[in-house]
Scaffold this motif. Structure first.
Motif, PDB file in Angstrom:
ATOM      1  N   LEU A  43       0.840  -1.194   0.000  1.00 40.40           N
ATOM      2  CA  LEU A  43       0.000   0.000   0.000  1.00 40.40           C
ATOM      3  C   LEU A  43       0.876   1.244   0.000  1.00 40.40           C
ATOM      4  O   LEU A  43       1.619   1.481   0.938  1.00 40.40           O
ATOM      5  CB  LEU A  43      -0.915   0.030   1.225  1.00 40.40           C
ATOM      6  CG  LEU A  43      -1.981  -1.049   1.286  1.00 40.40           C
ATOM      7  CD1 LEU A  43      -2.693  -1.001   2.630  1.00 40.40           C
ATOM      8  CD2 LEU A  43      -2.965  -0.880   0.158  1.00 40.40           C
ATOM      9  N   SER A  44       0.770   2.018  -1.033  1.00 40.26           N
ATOM     10  CA  SER A  44       1.529   3.252  -1.141  1.00 40.26           C
ATOM     11  C   SER A  44       0.548   4.407  -1.266  1.00 40.26           C
ATOM     12  O   SER A  44      -0.069   4.613  -2.312  1.00 40.26           O
ATOM     13  CB  SER A  44       2.432   3.202  -2.375  1.00 40.26           C
ATOM     14  OG  SER A  44       3.105   4.415  -2.521  1.00 40.26           O
ATOM     15  N   PHE A  49      -2.931   9.585   4.952  1.00 36.19           N
ATOM     16  CA  PHE A  49      -3.948   9.359   3.934  1.00 36.19           C
ATOM     17  C   PHE A  49      -4.747   8.084   4.187  1.00 36.19           C
ATOM     18  O   PHE A  49      -5.393   7.551   3.304  1.00 36.19           O
ATOM     19  CB  PHE A  49      -3.284   9.301   2.554  1.00 36.19           C
ATOM     20  CG  PHE A  49      -4.180   9.695   1.429  1.00 36.19           C
ATOM     21  CD1 PHE A  49      -4.766   8.739   0.611  1.00 36.19           C
ATOM     22  CD2 PHE A  49      -4.438  11.027   1.181  1.00 36.19           C
ATOM     23  CE1 PHE A  49      -5.587   9.108  -0.435  1.00 36.19           C
ATOM     24  CE2 PHE A  49      -5.257  11.407   0.135  1.00 36.19           C
ATOM     25  CZ  PHE A  49      -5.837  10.442  -0.677  1.00 36.19           C
ATOM     26  N   GLY A  50      -4.715   7.548   5.402  1.00 44.26           N
ATOM     27  CA  GLY A  50      -5.606   6.460   5.765  1.00 44.26           C
ATOM     28  C   GLY A  50      -5.100   5.050   5.563  1.00 44.26           C
ATOM     29  O   GLY A  50      -5.896   4.122   5.481  1.00 44.26           O
ATOM     30  N   LYS A  51      -3.792   4.850   5.471  1.00 44.56           N
ATOM     31  CA  LYS A  51      -3.274   3.492   5.287  1.00 44.56           C
ATOM     32  C   LYS A  51      -3.610   2.609   6.477  1.00 44.56           C
ATOM     33  O   LYS A  51      -4.109   1.497   6.312  1.00 44.56           O
ATOM     34  CB  LYS A  51      -1.765   3.519   5.066  1.00 44.56           C
ATOM     35  CG  LYS A  51      -1.333   4.140   3.762  1.00 44.56           C
ATOM     36  CD  LYS A  51       0.168   4.151   3.598  1.00 44.56           C
ATOM     37  CE  LYS A  51       0.878   5.037   4.576  1.00 44.56           C
ATOM     38  NZ  LYS A  51       0.699   6.474   4.415  1.00 44.56           N
ATOM     39  N   SER A  52      -3.374   3.079   7.689  1.00 46.36           N
ATOM     40  CA  SER A  52      -3.656   2.290   8.890  1.00 46.36           C
ATOM     41  C   SER A  52      -5.140   1.998   9.025  1.00 46.36           C
ATOM     42  O   SER A  52      -5.537   0.878   9.386  1.00 46.36           O
ATOM     43  CB  SER A  52      -3.169   3.028  10.142  1.00 46.36           C
ATOM     44  OG  SER A  52      -1.786   3.213  10.091  1.00 46.36           O
ATOM     45  N   THR A  53      -5.975   2.960   8.712  1.00 48.16           N
ATOM     46  CA  THR A  53      -7.417   2.752   8.802  1.00 48.16           C
ATOM     47  C   THR A  53      -7.880   1.746   7.762  1.00 48.16           C
ATOM     48  O   THR A  53      -8.722   0.894   8.038  1.00 48.16           O
ATOM     49  CB  THR A  53      -8.168   4.079   8.633  1.00 48.16           C
ATOM     50  OG1 THR A  53      -7.644   5.019   9.576  1.00 48.16           O
ATOM     51  CG2 THR A  53      -9.654   3.910   8.878  1.00 48.16           C
ATOM     52  N   LEU A  54      -7.326   1.815   6.566  1.00 46.92           N
ATOM     53  CA  LEU A  54      -7.686   0.851   5.527  1.00 46.92           C
ATOM     54  C   LEU A  54      -7.282  -0.558   5.936  1.00 46.92           C
ATOM     55  O   LEU A  54      -8.072  -1.500   5.803  1.00 46.92           O
ATOM     56  CB  LEU A  54      -7.022   1.232   4.201  1.00 46.92           C
ATOM     57  CG  LEU A  54      -7.250   0.278   3.039  1.00 46.92           C
ATOM     58  CD1 LEU A  54      -8.735   0.190   2.694  1.00 46.92           C
ATOM     59  CD2 LEU A  54      -6.447   0.717   1.820  1.00 46.92           C
ATOM     60  N   VAL A  55      -6.088  -0.722   6.453  1.00 39.80           N
ATOM     61  CA  VAL A  55      -5.632  -2.040   6.909  1.00 39.80           C
ATOM     62  C   VAL A  55      -6.509  -2.523   8.064  1.00 39.80           C
ATOM     63  O   VAL A  55      -6.891  -3.698   8.119  1.00 39.80           O
ATOM     64  CB  VAL A  55      -4.139  -1.996   7.313  1.00 39.80           C
ATOM     65  CG1 VAL A  55      -3.718  -3.277   7.995  1.00 39.80           C
ATOM     66  CG2 VAL A  55      -3.278  -1.726   6.093  1.00 39.80           C
ATOM     67  N   SER A  56      -6.863  -1.646   8.978  1.00 39.24           N
ATOM     68  CA  SER A  56      -7.749  -1.999  10.090  1.00 39.24           C
ATOM     69  C   SER A  56      -9.124  -2.430   9.577  1.00 39.24           C
ATOM     70  O   SER A  56      -9.734  -3.366  10.107  1.00 39.24           O
ATOM     71  CB  SER A  56      -7.892  -0.810  11.041  1.00 39.24           C
ATOM     72  OG  SER A  56      -8.850  -1.078  12.027  1.00 39.24           O
TER      73      SER A  56
END
Length: 66
Positions: A43-44, A49-56
């Motif tokens: 994920l780049s 920009f919400g990387k942690s939230t998307l993974v969560s």
């Protein structure tokens, strides 16, 4: 004018969004396709920009069937 105090800026966990009765919207059109991959994904996205939230979100989806 948008009242920024009502935006959930400090929430990064999808389960926290659910518990606090907030809505998380990822407008990326490829999220559903990402969930179908059966391989590691890099994920780049820009900082904050919400990387942690998307993974969560994916974690909750696949571990709890939400």
């Amino acid at each position: 004018m948008i009242d920024l105090t009502k935006l959930p800026l400090s929430i990064t966990s999808f389960s926290d969004f659910c518990e606090r009765n907030k809505i998380y919207i990822d407008k990326t059109d490829l999220v559903a396709k990402l969930a179908q991959f059966d391989a590691p994904i890099f994920l780049s996205r820009p900082r904050r920009f919400g990387k942690s939230t998307l993974v969560s979100t994916f974690h909750e989806l696949f571990s709890n069937g939400l």
